[in-house]
Every structure is written in C-alpha cells, then in structure tokens.
Design an enzyme around this catalytic site. Structure first.
Site, short mmCIF file in Angstrom:
data_model
loop_
_atom_site.label_atom_id
_atom_site.label_comp_id
_atom_site.label_asym_id
_atom_site.label_seq_id
_atom_site.Cartn_x
_atom_site.Cartn_y
_atom_site.Cartn_z
N GLY A 59 0.58 -1.40 -0.06
CA GLY A 59 -0.22 0.44 -0.25
C GLY A 59 0.89 0.84 0.11
O GLY A 59 0.21 2.15 -0.53
N GLU A 60 1.67 1.65 0.30
CA GLU A 60 2.62 2.37 1.36
C GLU A 60 3.09 2.49 -0.28
O GLU A 60 3.75 3.66 -0.87
CB GLU A 60 3.82 2.62 1.84
CG GLU A 60 2.86 2.44 2.99
CD GLU A 60 2.10 1.52 3.35
OE1 GLU A 60 1.60 1.64 4.39
OE2 GLU A 60 2.31 -0.08 2.82
N TYR A 61 3.92 1.35 -0.79
CA TYR A 61 5.18 1.75 -2.38
C TYR A 61 3.43 2.73 -3.18
O TYR A 61 4.60 2.87 -3.76
CB TYR A 61 4.87 0.14 -2.65
CG TYR A 61 4.86 0.05 -4.20
CD1 TYR A 61 6.46 0.50 -5.19
CD2 TYR A 61 4.19 -0.63 -5.14
CE1 TYR A 61 6.91 0.22 -5.81
CE2 TYR A 61 4.92 -0.56 -6.51
CZ TYR A 61 5.77 -0.03 -6.70
OH TYR A 61 6.14 -0.35 -8.24
N GLN A 63 1.69 4.21 -3.22
CA GLN A 63 0.99 5.85 -2.81
C GLN A 63 2.53 6.38 -3.29
O GLN A 63 2.77 7.34 -3.46
CB GLN A 63 1.47 6.00 -1.19
CG GLN A 63 0.39 5.90 -0.65
CD GLN A 63 -0.31 6.03 1.09
OE1 GLN A 63 0.56 5.56 1.89
NE2 GLN A 63 -1.29 6.90 1.49
N GLY A 64 3.94 5.97 -3.11
CA GLY A 64 5.14 6.40 -2.76
C GLY A 64 5.71 6.22 -4.92
O GLY A 64 6.17 7.45 -5.51
#
Length: 415
Positions: A59-61, A63-64
């Site tokens: 999920g953070e990937y 976003q990034g």
C-alpha cells in the site's frame, strides 16, 4: 529509552528467526533480509549517487510510486534503492524495474543500519507514510543526509503525541521535512514543535488518476459483459460474499457479476462456486468454458482487479464487515457508485466519500439489495453518484507535483 528500544529490536530479531522455522511468511521476512547487502553491492558502486526510498508494504509502495517515477525524471543520474519491510510488498514487487535495487530493509539495529547505509550511501532518503525507524533516522541525520517523510498521516492517538512518547517523538526531529496529507496532521506536528511541514495531499490520488489513462482493455471482460449491466465486487471476504451471493441467487435482473475474493485459495474458491445457483466460470478455467453464457465470473488470480473495475457499472469493495476496508479509490476513479460495509472509520477517503454520497455503506443484505436494484433501475441516478467520486478524486490529485516541486526547492536551497 534508547537502550530499551535497541534491546527490543535485537530480541524481536532473535524471536523472529525461531518463529520463521515454522511460518512460511516469517521465513520470507527473515531469510529475504540475508540477501539485502549482496543485492545492493551487485548494483551500487561507491561512485553512484543514490536516492533511497522506503515503503512498509504494498500500500505504501503504491502511494510512493508516482513520486518515484518523478524522481527518476528529475534525477536521471541517480540510482534508486527501494526497500520494503514486509513480504507482502517485497515478494510482489521484487522483480519490478521501477528501481535499480529492490530489497528488504534490514532490522533497525545499529550494526545492520551501519551496514545498510555504508552499502547504499544515499544522498537523499524518503520514507512513506508511517515508517519511523529511530536508528536509521539518527544515522541519516549524523551523515547529514536530507531525509523526508511523504504522504504522512498523523493522528492524536499516536505515540508521538503522548506524554510517554518522548523517544519516538525525538525520532521525528531527524526528518528534514514532512509532506503530510491534511491540515490535522500539520497541526499535530506544529503542536509538538515541528514547523518544517507542507500539506501536499495524498499521492494515492495521483496513482489512481493514472489508472484511468492507461490501457485497461481486457478481452475476456468484453466478452463476459457484452452490453449488460455489470457488478464488480473486489477484495471480498466471507462476510461480504454471503450478502453478495444471496443477492445473486435471488436476482431477476440481467446483471453480470464479477467477484474477486481477497483469498484465492482453492477451498475458498470452491465454497463460493458451490454456493451460487447461477452459471459460474472462474478465470483460470476460461479456456474450457463458454464465457458469454455465464452470469458470474470468479477471479481466482491477482493483478487484474483495477482493470476489471473499468468494466463495472457499480462496484463493491470488501473488508468493511470484518478485517479493514480495502481500496475504494480504484473503482471510484472510474466514475461509478461504490458500495462498502459498515466499518470504514479511519479510512479518510471512505469517510469523506460516504459523507459526499459517492460511496454508500450498507449494514445487511436488505440494504444491499435495495441499493443495487436502485442503481440498476436508474442510469441517471447511478451516473450522478459516480460523478461525485470522479470530482472528488480530481480535486484531490496533485500531491506528487507539490512534493517534487517543494523537494527540489529544499534540496536546491541546502546545496
């Protein structure tokens, strides 16, 4: 407190090694980290300029990713090192070409931090959303490495804002700048003395906006849907599926149904198929089935859901009855109504879209039936609801551009 933290990290590392002998996922977590330094040494030399980006999981990937893509454009001579904390991120993206090196982040012990930073020698470091690792941040600060937290989201119940959270609060002091999602996060940081904060928004809106622009065509979906009304349920759990399948079994409308379960283990797929009294086909059996005659399509693989959403007239996003809501933005970006379960507190975009009316929360199968029937019966109403979602995402987009612009300005000023 620093001593206790280091003791805890060392103890946790030792315990995980033992548990990994009995747990396949933990085995990936532990054994994957043994390869980190060798993967870096294969691709990074002492002369290379390096940008290090860290994401906890998938999920953070996501976003990034828009920021990573822009960094590659703005800093073409740099190499990108992308690290993950969890197997659910690394194992999915380890073969991606988005970075020069993709690896696990070693545990936050001083010795492993030193080995990792010596191998990567980053001249910029970017952490995504929640990742706060004190030893890494302290070492980056000592090395005078500009370090940024992007798409950050802070809440008053987090340890940084508690009377006993001094150690973790001090770790925040190592960031050169915070790019936060909202005013509340900025206010919380301001309240504890941090003014190096920019409200940039959530890069996920840029990510999902890009989805609409790409080629989403799927031949099997064109053949399955044809010109009929299509309902797509994504990332469903058993509690979601009971309600959806009850509707399918009693439905009299010409609707095509797609179910993409969160769990695609064989026994669960069989349970779904056996509980449906309409003609069902599973994705992995398409070659042996007459797709056009089927009313229900079960997606028993991963990686297709976002494209499948582009064929939906309405969508259901699972997890809102038990485990935690999944991504509502992926279907919403296609300008369709979205249905979810009752538990969506803490999911900012879901809370806002429920309030606006683009996402509807249901509590039971009666709510679900009435809502789907209403969308089926009124194309105008369905389109009106869908436009709420499109407008919301369009208004929220732009975080990546703001982050890159401010990031470049900060780095230029410091040079």
């Amino acid at each position: 407190m620093n001593f206790l933290y280091n003791l805890l990290i060392i103890s946790a590392s030792a315990i995980l090694k033992v548990l990994a002998l009995m747990n396949p996922k933990l085995s990936l977590f532990v054994n994957g980290r043994k390869e980190t330094i060798s993967l870096i040494n294969e691709s990074i030399s002492e002369e290379d300029k390096v940008i290090w980006i860290h994401a906890a999981s998938l999920g953070e990937y996501e976003q990034g990713l828009p920021v990573i893509e822009q960094l590659k454009i703005h800093h073409p001579t740099h190499k990108i090192v992308l690290t993950f904390f969890s197997p659910s991120g690394y194992e999915v993206k380890k073969n991606s070409k988005i970075a020069d090196v993709i690896c696990y982040l070693p545990m936050d012990t001083k010795s492993k931090v030193n080995s990792f930073l010596t191998a990567t020698h980053p001249d910029k470091a970017i952490f995504i959303k929640y990742e706060i690792w004190p030893n890494y941040l302290n070492a980056l600060k000592k090395a005078d490495t500009p370090t940024f937290l992007i798409s950050a989201l802070f809440k008053e119940n987090q340890i940084y804002f508690k009377w006993y959270g001094g150690f973790m609060h001090s770790a925040l002091n190592n960031f050169s700048h915070f790019f936060v999602q909202n005013e509340k996060s900025k206010s919380l940081l301001n309240s504890v003395g941090y003014t190096n904060v920019t409200i940039a928004g959530d890069t996920r809106f840029d990510r999902v906006s890009e989805i609409v622009e790409r080629d989403n065509e799927l031949d099997f979906m064109k053949r399955f849907k044809k010109d009929q009304f299509c309902f797509v349920a994504g990332s469903t759990w058993t509690e979601d599926e009971k309600i959806i399948i009850d509707y399918i079994n009693n439905n009299i409308h010409p609707i095509k149904f797609v179910i993409a379960p969160h769990t695609i283990k064989e026994h669960h797929i069989q349970e779904i198929i056996q509980s449906i009294n309409k003609k069902v086909v599973r994705y992995t059996d398409l070659e042996h089935s007459s797709l056009e005659d089927c009313e229900v399509l079960i997606i028993d693989t991963i990686g297709l859901l976002t494209k499948i959403y582009s064929y939906a007239d309405i969508a259901y996003v699972g997890g809102g009855f038990v485990t935690g809501l999944h991504n509502t933005l992926e279907p919403a970006v296609f300008g369709i109504p979205v249905i979810i379960g009752p538990q969506y507190d803490g999911f900012a975009e879901a809370e806002e879209l429920v309030q606006l009316g683009g996402v509807i929360s249901i509590k039971n199968n009666i709510d679900f039936q009435e809502l789907v029937d209403k969308y089926f019966d009124s194309e105008d109403y369905s389109s009106k609801i869908g436009r709420i979602n499109t407008d919301y995402i369009n208004e929220k987009a732009g975080a990546t551009k703001r982050i890159i612009s401010e990031l470049n300005a900060i780095l230029t000023l410091n040079n």
